[in-house]
Design a protein around this motif. Structure first.
Motif, PDB file in Angstrom:
ATOM      1  N   ASP A 137       0.818  -1.250   0.075  1.00 20.52           N
ATOM      2  CA  ASP A 137       0.077  -0.083  -0.015  1.00 20.52           C
ATOM      3  C   ASP A 137       1.003   1.318  -0.042  1.00 20.52           C
ATOM      4  O   ASP A 137       1.272   1.639   0.989  1.00 20.52           O
ATOM      5  N   ARG A 139       0.201   4.139   0.026  1.00 19.49           N
ATOM      6  CA  ARG A 139      -0.458   5.379   0.978  1.00 19.49           C
ATOM      7  C   ARG A 139       0.132   5.193   2.255  1.00 19.49           C
ATOM      8  O   ARG A 139       0.126   6.176   3.341  1.00 19.49           O
ATOM      9  N   LYS A 140       0.755   3.926   2.806  1.00 16.11           N
ATOM     10  CA  LYS A 140       1.287   3.644   4.062  1.00 16.11           C
ATOM     11  C   LYS A 140       2.742   3.763   4.139  1.00 16.11           C
ATOM     12  O   LYS A 140       3.362   3.101   4.821  1.00 16.11           O
ATOM     13  N   VAL A 235      -6.727   6.487   3.896  1.00 18.62           N
ATOM     14  CA  VAL A 235      -6.853   5.100   4.042  1.00 18.62           C
ATOM     15  C   VAL A 235      -7.599   4.880   5.196  1.00 18.62           C
ATOM     16  O   VAL A 235      -7.630   5.376   6.393  1.00 18.62           O
ATOM     17  N   ASP A 236      -8.631   3.816   5.271  1.00 15.56           N
ATOM     18  CA  ASP A 236      -9.660   3.783   6.320  1.00 15.56           C
ATOM     19  C   ASP A 236     -10.229   4.673   7.002  1.00 15.56           C
ATOM     20  O   ASP A 236     -10.289   4.919   8.269  1.00 15.56           O
TER      21      ASP A 236
END
Length: 376
Positions: A137, A139-140, A235-236
């Motif tokens: 991911d 984004r992380k 994200v989340d």
């Protein structure tokens, strides 16, 4: 080969040629280049190799290697209907392969010869995220806000050339995600968006350089761009940062673009007089051209590339030679400017004597032909 195809190849191989040419002078100051190559920094007009890492002529540095990682992602995802996040995940995997090996001419477990601190931090975090969650991911990952080197700008050009559909929002999303793998500072992301909008305007739409720079400004200042950046990096339910800091970064990137298109800002002047030369601003006040001397700050590299592409009186070779003569981060500054001016002038503008040395010339050409639908 059509003129459009020549511009696309010029952009892609312009990055490689500018990188490999500039590698011979990496980290050298303007003053050191002038002293080593009299008179006035008359560096060899050839891809000689050498430099602090002892490159062979035409060998890729981290700039071209990471561009290759992104290009391979577009090859892998071609005609698969992959969304932006999927493309960025595949690019992330190729970046990790470059980071840890095996890579071309490098066995597994060996480190790249040249790698920036933010890239190391971002890819290390990505690897840890995969270890903990089993998911790739982008984004992380990222080195965090405040790390604003040019390490994502140097590799972003495949998105401008090969992102599917020609959709502006998709261009913004994929550019954002692929930058954020290592460089998630807003200035880095916005600089990549501006650059890719300019490259697409030049290479795909046959825009004039002035119109292409305007397209870059419009991409950065469009309110939808900020919304797309925040949305794609969420994200989340966790947003990646504040809209206010994103607005501040936008203003900084816009100011950099405006500086680059000042009438007195010319790479030939910087090459002759140094990066601290004073340039007259729109308000009549003088500003220092490059206070950080082009030493790796993302907006310095963007400024040099824009100033180069706007100088329509000079050749690709003359402009890239002068960008490198400015000194400091010469491989990346050469790569970023080489790609943008290559999108303007096409592959025929790059000296064959340079192209013939390039490590990935045949591979890049083959992949580009495949993605353009013209491979025989």
């Amino acid at each position: 080969m059509s003129t459009k195809e020549k511009r696309i190849l010029g952009a892609l191989l312009g990055v490689h040629a500018g990188d490999s040419f500039g590698a011979a002078h990496e980290f050298e100051t303007w003053q050191a280049i002038r002293a080593r190559f009299p008179p006035n920094g008359a560096i060899p007009r050839a891809v000689t190799g050498g430099g602090p890492f002892g490159w062979s002529p035409g060998h890729a540095t981290d700039d071209t290697d990471m561009t290759r990682a992104v290009l391979l992602a577009y090859k892998d995802c071609h005609s698969m209907g992959a969304d932006s996040l999927s493309v960025a995940r595949v690019a992330s995997k190729h970046m990790l392969q470059w980071f840890y090996g095996p890579w071309v001419d490098r066995p597994a477990g060996s480190w790249p010869a040249d790698i920036g601190g933010a890239t190391t931090s971002g890819l290390s975090l990505l690897a840890k995220t995969i270890e903990n969650s089993g998911q790739v991911d982008p984004r992380k990952a990222g080195a965090g806000h405040g790390s604003c080197g040019n390490g994502s700008l140097m590799r972003c050009i495949p998105t401008a050339l090969f992102s599917e559909g020609g959709d502006q929002q998709r261009l913004v999303e994929e550019t954002t995600l692929i930058s954020a793998v290592t460089h998630n500072d807003w200035r880095c992301i916005l600089a990549c968006i501006a650059y890719n909008a300019m490259v697409r305007a030049l290479a795909v739409d046959a825009a004039t350089p002035a119109a292409a720079v305007e397209a870059g400004l419009e991409a950065v200042t469009d309110p939808q761009t900020a919304n797309s950046i925040l949305s794609i990096l969420t994200v989340d339910g966790q947003r990646p940062g504040q809209m206010s800091t994103l607005r501040d970064a936008k203003d900084e990137v816009v100011a950099a673009i405006e500086k680059a298109r000042l009438p007195g800002f010319r790479v030939a002047v910087l090459a002759e007089e140094g990066p601290h030369v004073k340039i007259e601003g729109d308000d009549g006040a003088e500003v220092e051209a490059l206070p950080l001397e082009g030493r790796g700050f993302v907006l310095d590299s963007l400024i040099l590339a824009i100033a180069a592409v706007l100088d329509t009186t000079r050749s690709w070779e003359d402009l890239i030679v002068d960008v490198v003569r400015v000194g400091r981060d010469t491989d990346t500054n050469g790569a970023v400017a080489g790609g943008l001016v290559g999108a303007r002038d096409g592959i025929d503008a790059i000296p064959e004597s340079w192209l013939s040395t390039l490590q990935f010339r045949e591979e890049f050409t083959s992949i580009a032909n495949q993605l353009m639908g013209s491979e025989k």
